[in-house]
Design a protein around this motif. Sequence first.
Motif, PDB file in Angstrom:
ATOM      1  N   THR A 173       0.826  -1.201   0.000  1.00  0.00           N
ATOM      2  CA  THR A 173       0.000   0.000   0.000  1.00  0.00           C
ATOM      3  C   THR A 173       0.863   1.255   0.000  1.00  0.00           C
ATOM      4  OG1 THR A 173      -1.728  -1.174   1.205  1.00  0.00           O
ATOM      5  CG2 THR A 173      -1.838   1.232   1.207  1.00  0.00           C
ATOM      6  N   LYS A 174       1.841   1.294   0.882  1.00  0.00           N
ATOM      7  CA  LYS A 174       2.783   2.420   0.959  1.00  0.00           C
ATOM      8  C   LYS A 174       4.036   2.025   0.203  1.00  0.00           C
ATOM      9  CE  LYS A 174       4.912   5.563   4.296  1.00  0.00           C
ATOM     10  NZ  LYS A 174       6.141   5.321   5.015  1.00  0.00           N
ATOM     11  N   ARG A 175       4.353   2.765  -0.864  1.00  0.00           N
ATOM     12  CA  ARG A 175       5.397   2.318  -1.776  1.00  0.00           C
ATOM     13  C   ARG A 175       6.520   3.365  -1.896  1.00  0.00           C
ATOM     14  NH1 ARG A 175       0.590   0.824  -4.274  1.00  0.00           N
ATOM     15  NH2 ARG A 175       0.659   2.614  -5.688  1.00  0.00           N
ATOM     16  N   ASP A 176       7.195   3.654  -0.811  1.00  0.00           N
ATOM     17  CA  ASP A 176       8.358   4.536  -0.868  1.00  0.00           C
ATOM     18  C   ASP A 176       9.616   3.704  -0.600  1.00  0.00           C
ATOM     19  OD1 ASP A 176       7.488   4.158   1.812  1.00  0.00           O
ATOM     20  OD2 ASP A 176       8.650   5.895   2.478  1.00  0.00           O
ATOM     21  N   PHE A 177      10.077   3.036  -1.658  1.00  0.00           N
ATOM     22  CA  PHE A 177      11.188   2.102  -1.521  1.00  0.00           C
ATOM     23  C   PHE A 177      12.418   2.479  -2.343  1.00  0.00           C
ATOM     24  CE2 PHE A 177       7.297  -0.690  -1.209  1.00  0.00           C
ATOM     25  CZ  PHE A 177       7.362  -0.867   0.169  1.00  0.00           C
ATOM     26  N   SER A 178      12.312   3.436  -3.253  1.00  0.00           N
ATOM     27  CA  SER A 178      13.403   3.692  -4.189  1.00  0.00           C
ATOM     28  C   SER A 178      14.423   4.672  -3.611  1.00  0.00           C
ATOM     29  CB  SER A 178      12.861   4.220  -5.521  1.00  0.00           C
ATOM     30  OG  SER A 178      12.635   5.614  -5.461  1.00  0.00           O
ATOM     31  N   HIS A 179      15.479   4.900  -4.396  1.00  0.00           N
ATOM     32  CA  HIS A 179      16.506   5.873  -4.019  1.00  0.00           C
ATOM     33  C   HIS A 179      16.130   7.289  -4.447  1.00  0.00           C
ATOM     34  CE1 HIS A 179      18.922   2.159  -3.739  1.00  0.00           C
ATOM     35  NE2 HIS A 179      19.615   2.821  -2.845  1.00  0.00           N
ATOM     36  N   GLY A 180      14.945   7.476  -5.017  1.00  0.00           N
ATOM     37  CA  GLY A 180      14.503   8.804  -5.445  1.00  0.00           C
ATOM     38  C   GLY A 180      13.886   8.803  -6.831  1.00  0.00           C
ATOM     39  N   CYS A 181      14.301   7.850  -7.683  1.00  0.00           N
ATOM     40  CA  CYS A 181      13.677   7.736  -9.003  1.00  0.00           C
ATOM     41  C   CYS A 181      12.331   7.026  -8.872  1.00  0.00           C
ATOM     42  CB  CYS A 181      14.599   6.986  -9.951  1.00  0.00           C
ATOM     43  SG  CYS A 181      16.077   7.935 -10.416  1.00  0.00           S
ATOM     44  N   ILE A 182      11.576   7.011  -9.974  1.00  0.00           N
ATOM     45  CA  ILE A 182      10.223   6.464  -9.951  1.00  0.00           C
ATOM     46  C   ILE A 182      10.206   5.143 -10.711  1.00  0.00           C
ATOM     47  CG2 ILE A 182       7.818   6.839 -10.617  1.00  0.00           C
ATOM     48  CD1 ILE A 182      10.047   9.830 -10.423  1.00  0.00           C
ATOM     49  N   ARG A 183       9.830   4.094 -10.019  1.00  0.00           N
ATOM     50  CA  ARG A 183       9.664   2.787 -10.666  1.00  0.00           C
ATOM     51  C   ARG A 183       8.200   2.651 -11.087  1.00  0.00           C
ATOM     52  NH1 ARG A 183      12.350  -0.840  -5.779  1.00  0.00           N
ATOM     53  NH2 ARG A 183      14.164   0.532  -5.406  1.00  0.00           N
ATOM     54  N   VAL A 184       7.971   2.288 -12.335  1.00  0.00           N
ATOM     55  CA  VAL A 184       6.612   2.220 -12.850  1.00  0.00           C
ATOM     56  C   VAL A 184       6.163   0.766 -12.961  1.00  0.00           C
ATOM     57  CG1 VAL A 184       6.830   4.411 -14.062  1.00  0.00           C
ATOM     58  CG2 VAL A 184       7.360   2.295 -15.269  1.00  0.00           C
ATOM     59  N   GLU A 185       4.877   0.557 -12.691  1.00  0.00           N
ATOM     60  CA  GLU A 185       4.321  -0.788 -12.634  1.00  0.00           C
ATOM     61  C   GLU A 185       4.313  -1.471 -13.992  1.00  0.00           C
ATOM     62  OE1 GLU A 185       0.329  -2.790 -10.664  1.00  0.00           O
ATOM     63  OE2 GLU A 185       0.145  -0.841 -11.662  1.00  0.00           O
ATOM     64  N   ASP A 186       4.030  -0.727 -15.049  1.00  0.00           N
ATOM     65  CA  ASP A 186       3.892  -1.327 -16.385  1.00  0.00           C
ATOM     66  C   ASP A 186       4.669  -0.473 -17.394  1.00  0.00           C
ATOM     67  OD1 ASP A 186       3.111  -2.578 -18.714  1.00  0.00           O
ATOM     68  OD2 ASP A 186       1.018  -2.800 -18.098  1.00  0.00           O
ATOM     69  N   PRO A 187       5.990  -0.633 -17.450  1.00  0.00           N
ATOM     70  CA  PRO A 187       6.792   0.216 -18.333  1.00  0.00           C
ATOM     71  C   PRO A 187       6.471   0.042 -19.813  1.00  0.00           C
ATOM     72  CG  PRO A 187       8.118  -1.547 -17.375  1.00  0.00           C
ATOM     73  CD  PRO A 187       6.815  -1.559 -16.656  1.00  0.00           C
ATOM     74  N   SER A 188       6.036  -1.137 -20.226  1.00  0.00           N
ATOM     75  CA  SER A 188       5.730  -1.328 -21.647  1.00  0.00           C
ATOM     76  C   SER A 188       4.494  -0.519 -22.049  1.00  0.00           C
ATOM     77  CB  SER A 188       5.535  -2.816 -21.955  1.00  0.00           C
ATOM     78  OG  SER A 188       4.470  -3.350 -21.192  1.00  0.00           O
ATOM     79  N   ARG A 189       3.467  -0.450 -21.165  1.00  0.00           N
ATOM     80  CA  ARG A 189       2.290   0.374 -21.471  1.00  0.00           C
ATOM     81  C   ARG A 189       2.651   1.857 -21.490  1.00  0.00           C
ATOM     82  NH1 ARG A 189      -1.960  -0.078 -17.373  1.00  0.00           N
ATOM     83  NH2 ARG A 189      -3.200   1.208 -18.789  1.00  0.00           N
TER      84      ARG A 189
END
Length: 564
Positions: free
Chosen positions: A461-477
């Motif tokens: 639910t809470k998704r603050d795990f990266s080093h600052g960049c944004i990871r996207v759920e569906d990069p191909s879409r």
Amino acid sequence: MRDRFLAALLMLVCALPLAGRAEVAACAAMSGQDSLSRSASQYLASLDVQKMSAARAQAIGVFYAPCGFRLAWTADGVTTAAARSMMVAMGQADRKGLRAEDYGLSWWGCRAAATEIPCVGRERELAQFDVDLTVAVMRFVSDLRYGRARLHSEKTGYAEVADSGFVANYIRENLVSSVEPSRAIQALEPSYPGYLRTESALNDLLTLENSEADVVVPDEARSLQLGDATVVAVALDERLAQFGLLPRYVEPASQLTFDAPKQRALARFQELHGLAVTGRVDRVTLRELNVPMKRRAAQLSMSLERWRWLPHEFVRPPVVVNIPEFRLRAYDPQGRVTLSMAVIVGRAGSRQTPILSAPMKEVTFHPYWNVPESIQMREIAPLVRRDTSYLRRHDYQIVSRSGAVLDSDSAEARRWLLSGQARVRQVPGRQNALGDIKFNFPNVFDAYMHGTPQTALFAQTKRDFSHGCIRVEDPSRLAAWVLRDERGWTADRIAQAIADPATVSVSLAAPIPVLLVYGTGIAAEDGTVRFFDDVYGYDSELAITLNEITRSRQKEDTRSWGVS
């Protein structure tokens, strides 16, 4: 600093000619034709701006001087209908997510009444009243057009710099002679559907807040089980009804039972507030249930404030990431959402995703990950010291300052890495932290969007795990949406680029605006009002800043005019 500002402004006032052709019509709307107004104008022209507050000096310089110091809000010693309309509009500033006290509304009424008895010798009062009302209207117009705080303008390009010349001319052209200014006021605001929905939601919430008190759900609600009959369920029923999630005025007997409809409404509440959907009143859910409506209104108001920092128009439909919502949306030219997906953002604390506006210029398939030096030294170097095979097992390369790839099994190359004389990069492949696709939008923070091999994290639910960049759920879409107008980049070609291990970069013919925004209260495209945790504490910081602005304005408004 203030003395230099006033000196420069005085030079500007002295150098300003009377209204040019473009301003003649606007100046004509200002009064100044009766003898009392002419006398007040002469008094205004004689004042020494160096003895005034900065806001009054600016108003005289940019608003009155170009029009020969004509008064704007009085005629024959009486306040105009337009003046009274603007007082009403500013008195309802909370409906725009602003604060009436920022515009001196607590004492406008008595001052307006005091100007409505025409008499000789009141030039000073008329002039001072006119200027002070102009100061208030200029603030109001500027706040609606540009926002009050504009916190991020210098470093990120996230906000347009406030233009006092535009503000002054807009008032002359659209407000000085208008008895119904609502349309001109609305034209100052962003026209995005999301902004308009959020403003409407704020008005609904303020109406509710003014008509009834918050229902408090007691701690005992945490022990509620499906089928329980207790007075605690009544409070929960009434609170959920306040949010529009349950019907009002049901039979008392049904209120007493924690039944399936209440459980579904509670689950919906959790979904709308970014919580784990359990249908039970856990600790966090209870806390969110009992957040006062006043606080929720403040969240919506701060979202409107940040929206005003954005450009009011885009050359192409933007991609927007709302950080506390952990969600990306892409829009069509009419501002409608055409793509939506979950994202992972920077960890709260020292790795926060920045708020920014930047143009996306490139999409890279199978990118290398050039590890930032801070991550290399803090995280990778200690692992290499403990395990010399770590780099090879995780597909990392050691790269010299000249760009040459070194042998990661070489002790000398590892020494260079550990001392910071060489850099680390991860080659494309199954383990690459960026996944298959990287979306580049150059900015001072070196932030970008990308895929990830850690897809299980999107279930959180809470998704603050990266080093600052944004990871996207569906990069191909997202790639399909970004490349939709690029010649030759069909869905089949994108699929082929993902399947082919070669690194390929696609430069966009026309850059796409990327906005990384921060809104803990929004009205979504489906009409629901959603609230999220202030994950970075930015709402708390903004509230402090806005309070300081209000105090500063009130202090400035009560300063003496500095004239005898």
